[in-house]
Design a protein around this motif. Structure first.
Motif, short mmCIF file in Angstrom:
data_model
loop_
_atom_site.label_atom_id
_atom_site.label_comp_id
_atom_site.label_asym_id
_atom_site.label_seq_id
_atom_site.Cartn_x
_atom_site.Cartn_y
_atom_site.Cartn_z
N THR A 24 20.82 17.92 17.30
CA THR A 24 19.51 17.70 16.68
C THR A 24 19.50 18.18 15.23
N LEU A 25 20.08 19.35 14.98
CA LEU A 25 20.14 19.87 13.62
C LEU A 25 20.97 18.99 12.71
N LEU A 26 22.10 18.48 13.20
CA LEU A 26 22.95 17.61 12.39
C LEU A 26 22.26 16.30 12.05
N VAL A 27 21.54 15.74 13.01
CA VAL A 27 20.81 14.50 12.75
C VAL A 27 19.74 14.72 11.69
N LYS A 28 19.00 15.82 11.81
CA LYS A 28 17.96 16.13 10.82
C LYS A 28 18.56 16.34 9.44
N GLN A 29 19.69 17.04 9.38
CA GLN A 29 20.33 17.32 8.10
C GLN A 29 20.84 16.04 7.46
N THR A 30 21.44 15.18 8.25
CA THR A 30 21.97 13.92 7.74
C THR A 30 20.86 13.03 7.21
N GLN A 31 19.77 12.96 7.93
CA GLN A 31 18.65 12.12 7.50
C GLN A 31 17.99 12.68 6.25
N GLY A 32 17.95 13.99 6.13
CA GLY A 32 17.27 14.61 5.01
C GLY A 32 18.05 14.53 3.71
N ASN A 33 19.37 14.48 3.76
CA ASN A 33 20.18 14.51 2.55
C ASN A 33 20.30 13.17 1.85
N LEU A 34 20.22 12.09 2.58
CA LEU A 34 20.43 10.78 1.99
C LEU A 34 19.08 10.11 1.73
N LYS A 35 18.83 9.82 0.46
CA LYS A 35 17.59 9.17 0.10
C LYS A 35 17.61 7.72 0.57
N ARG A 36 16.45 7.11 0.65
CA ARG A 36 16.35 5.72 1.09
C ARG A 36 16.93 4.77 0.05
N TYR A 37 16.56 4.99 -1.22
CA TYR A 37 17.04 4.13 -2.30
C TYR A 37 17.94 4.92 -3.23
N LEU A 38 19.11 4.37 -3.50
CA LEU A 38 20.10 5.06 -4.31
C LEU A 38 20.38 4.29 -5.59
N LYS A 39 20.63 5.04 -6.66
CA LYS A 39 21.02 4.41 -7.93
C LYS A 39 22.52 4.11 -7.89
#
Length: 92
Positions: A24-39
């Protein structure tokens, strides 16, 4: 202080609970670090590609993008989809 006995079943339950919490912690961390739109610069860094390669992926339609003003944005979910769709499974 009374002694308590720990059985192998207790250890199995503890192990399962610990693994579930870590997952659960890894999933939350992965989702939180990557923004939806990237330059473009972030996409090149993530995929370890050059500006020319990124441009080729745009031109040939491999990687969808959105242009707002002079800035090009890429949807992180689309990048993951392209990576999964182009996965090669070698059979030996």
């Amino acid at each position: 202080m009374p002694a308590s006995i720990v059985t192998t079943d207790d250890l199995r339950v503890f192990k399962r609970e610990l693994l579930d919490e870590l997952k659960t912690l890894l999933v939350k961390q992965t989702q939180g670090n990557l923004k939806r739109y990237l330059k473009s610069s972030k996409v090149m860094e993530l995929l370890q590609i050059s500006p020319g390669t990124l441009q080729n992926l745009r031109i040939n339609g491999t990687l969808p993008y959105t242009k707002v003003g002079g800035i090009i944005f890429y949807d992180s979910e689309e990048i993951q989809k392209v990576m999964i769709d182009n996965r090669i499974h070698n059979k030996f």
